[in-house]
Design a protein around this motif. Structure first.
Motif, PDB file in Angstrom:
ATOM      1  N   UNK A 282       0.831  -1.199   0.000  1.00  0.00           N
ATOM      2  CA  UNK A 282       0.000   0.000   0.000  1.00  0.00           C
ATOM      3  C   UNK A 282       0.869   1.253   0.000  1.00  0.00           C
ATOM      4  N   UNK A 283       1.939   1.237   0.760  1.00  0.00           N
ATOM      5  CA  UNK A 283       2.849   2.384   0.799  1.00  0.00           C
ATOM      6  C   UNK A 283       3.471   2.606  -0.583  1.00  0.00           C
ATOM      7  N   UNK A 284       3.905   1.527  -1.235  1.00  0.00           N
ATOM      8  CA  UNK A 284       4.511   1.649  -2.561  1.00  0.00           C
ATOM      9  C   UNK A 284       3.509   2.187  -3.578  1.00  0.00           C
ATOM     10  N   UNK A 285       2.271   1.736  -3.506  1.00  0.00           N
ATOM     11  CA  UNK A 285       1.246   2.242  -4.425  1.00  0.00           C
ATOM     12  C   UNK A 285       1.048   3.743  -4.242  1.00  0.00           C
ATOM     13  N   UNK A 288       3.844   5.543  -6.017  1.00  0.00           N
ATOM     14  CA  UNK A 288       3.656   5.524  -7.465  1.00  0.00           C
ATOM     15  C   UNK A 288       2.514   6.437  -7.906  1.00  0.00           C
ATOM     16  N   UNK A 289       1.610   6.731  -6.986  1.00  0.00           N
ATOM     17  CA  UNK A 289       0.460   7.579  -7.303  1.00  0.00           C
ATOM     18  C   UNK A 289       0.666   9.023  -6.832  1.00  0.00           C
ATOM     19  N   UNK A 290       1.921   9.411  -6.637  1.00  0.00           N
ATOM     20  CA  UNK A 290       2.207  10.803  -6.316  1.00  0.00           C
ATOM     21  C   UNK A 290       1.795  11.255  -4.938  1.00  0.00           C
ATOM     22  N   UNK A 291       1.729  10.321  -3.977  1.00  0.00           N
ATOM     23  CA  UNK A 291       1.426  10.701  -2.603  1.00  0.00           C
ATOM     24  C   UNK A 291      -0.001  10.471  -2.171  1.00  0.00           C
ATOM     25  N   UNK A 302       5.448  16.814  -4.801  1.00  0.00           N
ATOM     26  CA  UNK A 302       6.794  17.350  -4.624  1.00  0.00           C
ATOM     27  C   UNK A 302       7.514  16.668  -3.468  1.00  0.00           C
ATOM     28  N   UNK A 303       6.785  16.319  -2.430  1.00  0.00           N
ATOM     29  CA  UNK A 303       7.381  15.621  -1.297  1.00  0.00           C
ATOM     30  C   UNK A 303       7.805  14.216  -1.701  1.00  0.00           C
ATOM     31  N   UNK A 304       6.975  13.541  -2.490  1.00  0.00           N
ATOM     32  CA  UNK A 304       7.347  12.227  -3.012  1.00  0.00           C
ATOM     33  C   UNK A 304       8.625  12.337  -3.841  1.00  0.00           C
ATOM     34  N   UNK A 354      11.151   0.091  -5.878  1.00  0.00           N
ATOM     35  CA  UNK A 354      10.098   0.659  -6.716  1.00  0.00           C
ATOM     36  C   UNK A 354      10.702   1.226  -7.999  1.00  0.00           C
ATOM     37  N   UNK A 355      10.098   0.898  -9.136  1.00  0.00           N
ATOM     38  CA  UNK A 355      10.496   1.503 -10.415  1.00  0.00           C
ATOM     39  C   UNK A 355       9.336   2.339 -10.940  1.00  0.00           C
ATOM     40  N   UNK A 356       9.426   3.669 -10.827  1.00  0.00           N
ATOM     41  CA  UNK A 356       8.289   4.502 -11.240  1.00  0.00           C
ATOM     42  C   UNK A 356       8.037   4.485 -12.745  1.00  0.00           C
TER      43      UNK A 356
END
Length: 397
Positions: A282-285, A288-291, A302-304, A354-356
């Motif tokens: 869930x954290x990784x998702x 990938x979804x910009x926070x 921007x924080x991500x 994670x690979x964005x």
């Protein structure tokens, strides 16, 4: 009639659009996932780790597997996808760094301000030039860890020890992975927010993301039976090895393995969280979804970006303000994921990578430190990274 002709002419396009929206996801490469299973099971069979959980996702397609047992003891429980693991230094990038960056979002922390602006008592030993950015990117010049001897206990004692350290290199000129950096960052969260790091991370990260099993001090919420044990005090060392200080035969289970976090009472900026593979997914998702996840925003895009893209000083190994990108510790990237993917590991045998670009991530949780902290599974990290990328259909550059 004209309306009928128009409808007939558009019908194939409408059907095509409908079919596209319900098109099946691109399947993962089953040959690669089978090799992942084989690799992990071989390590279990060789008693390099009692068990583990692996979880990967790629553009909505996913693969999860649990392996082995919680320990080598007779009657030990099978590992399941819900087994709780000591995530060790994954705490740095799942709890501490994002907490600091969330406070920076709110204007409560300035990332390029000196550490001594927040902790004047640290103004000695060359630490006056250390900024919060230096701590986050492991470029502070501080030593790697706090001394274990003479014996100490408590957050206040840890802070005093950290503030008494002397830098070995000018801040911003040298990379050294340092737990002291994140001990200070965890204490910074408490000073600025007015609540312990454990409470802040729970309130601002874990609960909003639905990470129901993640947190510090798990025995306050869960029974030990669902938690993978880490190290057992051995008879021959009287329980006095580098990472454990228990009576012979006693095992750490639900008590953090990392000695600094344990001496601090179980909550430290460098280690302390226990979690499951599903929670880390869930954290990784969210990353990938910009926070944002399931309509809940945890941090700004921007924080991500600060957490996951290169922020280290020029000339040093590529680190974000938390995540590893291209340092000597980036083994989980393997040989296929590109530089620009990011992640972290944990001493107990844990990975988040994670690979964005391909929207792929994988999680690996294990207790390779059971029972005696002598098992080396580093070669497996590279294998898992390579095979995960191949399972997602990526090709080597």
């Amino acid at each position: 009639m004209n309306r009928l002709h128009t409808l007939l002419r558009l019908t194939p396009l409408l059907l095509l659009s409908a079919c596209a929206s319900f098109a099946p996801q691109r399947p993962l490469d089953t040959a690669s996932t089978a090799q992942i299973d084989s690799a992990v099971r071989s390590y279990v069979a060789e008693r390099k780790l009692p068990g583990a959980v692996y979880w990967m996702e790629h553009e909505g397609a996913s693969y999860q597997q649990a392996y082995g047992k919680q320990s080598y003891e007779t009657g030990s429980a099978d590992v399941t996808l819900n087994t709780l693991y000591d995530a060790a230094s994954l705490s740095k990038v799942v709890s501490t760094a994002p907490s600091v960056l969330i406070l920076a979002e709110e204007g409560k922390i300035s990332l390029d301000s000196p550490l001594v602006n927040y902790f004047p008592e640290c103004a000695n030993g060359g630490k006056e030039a250390i900024t919060i950015r230096h701590l986050l990117t492991h470029s502070s010049g501080l030593p790697a860890s706090l001394p274990a001897k003479p014996g100490w206990r408590g957050d206040e004692a840890a802070h005093k020890l950290a503030c008494n350290q002397t830098v070995t290199h000018t801040p911003g000129t040298f990379f050294r992975y340092s737990d002291i950096n994140y001990v200070l960052l965890g204490q910074l969260v408490q000073k600025v927010s007015g609540m312990p790091l454990s409470a802040f991370a729970q309130q601002r990260i874990f609960t909003p993301l639905g990470m129901k099993h993640t947190g510090y001090l798990p025995l306050a919420r869960f029974t030990a039976s669902g938690i993978a044990p880490t190290q057992k005090a051995q008879e021959e060392d009287g329980g006095k090895s580098a990472h454990i200080d228990l009576p012979p035969g006693q095992t750490l289970q639900g008590v953090v393995h990392d000695p600094t976090a344990r001496f601090m009472g179980g909550v430290g900026g460098s280690a302390g969280i226990f979690t499951t593979a599903g929670d880390l997914a869930r954290y990784a998702r969210m990353l990938l979804n910009g926070g944002e996840l399931d309509g809940v925003r945890v941090m700004r895009p921007e924080t991500v970006r600060l957490l996951t893209t290169r922020q280290s000083p020029d000339g040093l190994p590529a680190r974000a303000m938390g995540m590893d990108i291209d340092s000597p510790y980036a083994r989980p990237r393997g040989t296929v994921f590109p530089v620009g993917s990011f992640g972290h590991t944990g001493f107990t045998g844990c990975i988040l990578w994670v690979d964005p670009n391909s929207k792929t991530f994988y999680v690996f949780l294990s207790n390779r430190v059971y029972p005696d902290d002598k098992s080396n599974i580093l070669p497996l990290y590279g294998v898992l990274g390579t095979l995960t990328a191949q399972a997602a259909g990526l090709k080597a550059p």
